[in-house]
Motif scaffolding. Structure first.
Motif, PDB file in Angstrom:
ATOM      1  N   SER A 139       0.786  -1.099   0.128  1.00 23.75           N
ATOM      2  CA  SER A 139       0.099  -0.047   0.066  1.00 23.75           C
ATOM      3  C   SER A 139       0.903   1.238  -0.031  1.00 23.75           C
ATOM      4  N   ARG A 140       1.900   1.227   0.751  1.00 24.48           N
ATOM      5  CA  ARG A 140       2.753   2.362   0.693  1.00 24.48           C
ATOM      6  C   ARG A 140       3.514   2.578  -0.607  1.00 24.48           C
ATOM      7  N   LYS A 142       2.407   1.699  -3.559  1.00 19.85           N
ATOM      8  CA  LYS A 142       1.459   2.183  -4.402  1.00 19.85           C
ATOM      9  C   LYS A 142       1.217   3.596  -4.058  1.00 19.85           C
ATOM     10  N   ALA A 143       1.259   4.076  -2.936  1.00 22.99           N
ATOM     11  CA  ALA A 143       0.792   5.594  -2.533  1.00 22.99           C
ATOM     12  C   ALA A 143       2.151   6.410  -3.008  1.00 22.99           C
ATOM     13  N   GLN A 146       1.851   6.543  -6.901  1.00 20.66           N
ATOM     14  CA  GLN A 146       1.121   7.407  -7.531  1.00 20.66           C
ATOM     15  C   GLN A 146       1.291   8.970  -7.096  1.00 20.66           C
ATOM     16  N   LYS A 147       2.061   9.065  -6.516  1.00 23.67           N
ATOM     17  CA  LYS A 147       2.620  10.483  -6.070  1.00 23.67           C
ATOM     18  C   LYS A 147       3.740  10.875  -6.724  1.00 23.67           C
TER      19      LYS A 147
END
Length: 232
Positions: A139-140, A142-143, A146-147
């Motif tokens: 999740s980290r 991916k985040a 995305q940024k």
């Protein structure tokens, strides 16, 4: 998949509960040894206990407590082959106020239960925590992508099943795509996160968006937001 989410927390909770139980057994045994007295005993019998797939032998020990009282008890620890023989002399720890509360002075007799439960609890806990930690890291990542990631468009190749993961007899699916670096000409293969439905009929485009870390192309995320959502 909801089942996988349930499994990881069940494993973590069961593992934690078993570790707590193992610590309680260790504490109880340590406290028992602190207040106990010792005596020499004799193994007078071996009680055979059968289960569905194994047989264990539990020693029965007779000893004389302080004051001359004859005491006989069955050990809570059994094994196959037997750890003791009839007539064998053993050292016994016993509770002065209740001599029937006694244990043979042996590592497995004293600490075996705590060791077994603690070992199983560690395995359960590591599996559960490992799955949770892997999900958090994904999740980290991916985040972050995305940024900070750069979007490229990789050529769709195929849909494959991830046979390394099985839940309720099912294997998830992954979209496989590839992209050739324009400068190095190296070919990179990207795989999507696990999908719990076959997306083959829903991949209509030839190119699939992928977010990559320019400094480390092994760090990527295949964007599957174009796919329909699986109903809960």
């Amino acid at each position: 998949m909801k089942t996988l989410n349930i499994i990881k927390y069940v494993f973590a909770i069961v593992g934690a509960a078993m570790l707590v139980g193992a610590f309680a057994l260790y504490t109880n045994t340590s406290s028992f040894l602190e207040r106990s007295e010792t005596a020499q005993g004799t193994v007078v019998e071996l009680i055979r206990s059968r289960s569905s797939d194994s047989t264990s032998y539990f020693p029965v020990v007779q000893f004389r407590a302080a004051g001359g009282r004859e005491v006989e008890f069955q050990s809570n620890s059994g094994s196959n082959p037997p750890s003791y023989n009839r007539g064998e002399q053993v050292t016994v720890f016993y509770e002065p106020a209740n001599p029937e509360d006694a244990m043979i002075d042996g590592f497995f007799s004293l600490w075996g239960a705590a060791l077994i439960i603690g070992g199983i609890g560690s395995v359960f806990g590591l599996i559960g925590v490992g799955i949770i930690a892997f999900g958090v890291m994904k999740s980290r990542s991916k985040a972050y992508l995305q940024k900070n990631g750069v979007e490229i468009h990789a050529a769709f190749q195929r849909v494959e099943q991830n046979t390394s993961l099985t839940v309720n007899g099912r294997n998830p699916f992954r979209i496989v795509c590839q992209w050739q670096h324009p400068q190095t000409r190296e070919l990179h293969v990207f795989r999507s996160d696990n999908l719990w439905f076959d997306p083959t009929d829903h991949v209509s485009q030839e190119k699939v968006p992928v977010l990559v870390d320019e400094g480390n192309l092994k760090r990527y995320w295949v964007d599957t937001s174009f796919l329909p959502k699986l109903a809960g």
